[in-house]
Design a protein around this motif. Structure first.
Motif, short mmCIF file in Angstrom:
data_model
loop_
_atom_site.label_atom_id
_atom_site.label_comp_id
_atom_site.label_asym_id
_atom_site.label_seq_id
_atom_site.Cartn_x
_atom_site.Cartn_y
_atom_site.Cartn_z
N UNK A 124 8.80 6.45 -5.51
CA UNK A 124 7.99 5.37 -4.94
C UNK A 124 6.67 5.97 -4.49
N UNK A 125 5.58 5.38 -4.91
CA UNK A 125 4.25 5.87 -4.58
C UNK A 125 3.57 4.86 -3.66
N UNK A 126 2.97 5.35 -2.57
CA UNK A 126 2.34 4.51 -1.57
C UNK A 126 0.86 4.85 -1.49
N UNK A 127 0.04 3.83 -1.32
CA UNK A 127 -1.39 4.03 -1.08
C UNK A 127 -1.69 3.77 0.40
N UNK A 128 -2.52 4.63 0.97
CA UNK A 128 -2.90 4.51 2.37
C UNK A 128 -4.42 4.54 2.44
N UNK A 129 -5.00 3.62 3.21
CA UNK A 129 -6.46 3.60 3.32
C UNK A 129 -6.92 3.77 4.75
N UNK A 130 -8.18 4.06 4.88
CA UNK A 130 -8.93 4.34 6.11
C UNK A 130 -8.13 5.10 7.16
N UNK A 131 -7.64 6.28 6.72
CA UNK A 131 -6.93 7.11 7.68
C UNK A 131 -7.92 7.91 8.53
N UNK B 183 -3.69 2.32 7.11
CA UNK B 183 -3.03 1.10 6.67
C UNK B 183 -2.37 1.32 5.32
N UNK B 184 -1.12 0.86 5.19
CA UNK B 184 -0.47 0.85 3.89
C UNK B 184 -1.13 -0.23 3.04
#
Length: 168
Positions: free
Chosen positions: A154-161, A141-142
């Motif tokens: 641009x920096x993106x965080x991604x969780x529970x991959x 999820x973004x």
């Protein structure tokens, strides 16, 4: 209506907002915030923007805030569940992060959308959005992103991959 009597809003899951740097550079206060929605029940999200007069009026609490829609989910563009927002310095574009139900309709995942500011037409809606990224890991999820001060990175965080490790 019980909701009105309790003083609650019709917005669903407001969890992020960002100041509009173009408005701020002109001495005005405007921030936008996504209302995620509930895709499985066809309650698509939206992005609303709030203006609060000039910076001085906002600081003195003397402005009358106004709420205007910026992007309406469930439209032909394909944005259904806007969840996070980040304005690009200098351009006025807003990057929306989608938090979609990956099993609804067809397997899909969270997308990044670059949306133009509202132009000189009759409404204050974005003048269009284009998908600029998507996650191919249906378990991830973004969870927000941010531009550097120049607006070029641009920096993106991604969780529970699927790897079980945080990704930035």
């Amino acid at each position: 209506n019980l909701g009105l009597a309790a003083g609650v809003t019709g917005y669903y899951r407001l969890e992020d907002s960002d100041l509009d740097p173009i408005a701020l550079a002109k001495g005005n206060v405007r921030f936008c915030t996504p209302s995620t929605g509930d895709e499985t029940n066809h309650l698509y999200g939206e992005v609303v923007c709030v203006t609060d007069g000039t910076v001085k009026e906002a600081e003195a609490n003397s402005a009358t805030p106004e709420v205007q829609p910026f992007e309406i989910g469930g439209t032909s563009e394909g944005i259904n569940m806007p969840d996070n927002i980040a304005f690009q310095p200098g351009s006025g574009n807003a990057v929306l992060h989608e938090d979609a139900e990956t099993g609804y309709g067809s397997p899909h995942n969270n997308d990044l959308w670059d949306c133009l500011p509202a132009g000189a037409d009759q409404d204050l809606l974005t003048d269009g959005c284009v998908r600029i990224g998507t996650l191919n890991d249906l378990t991830s999820e973004l969870t927000g992103g941010i531009f550097d001060a120049t607006g070029t990175q641009f920096y993106v965080s991604i969780q529970h991959n699927i790897r079980g490790q945080a990704t930035i």
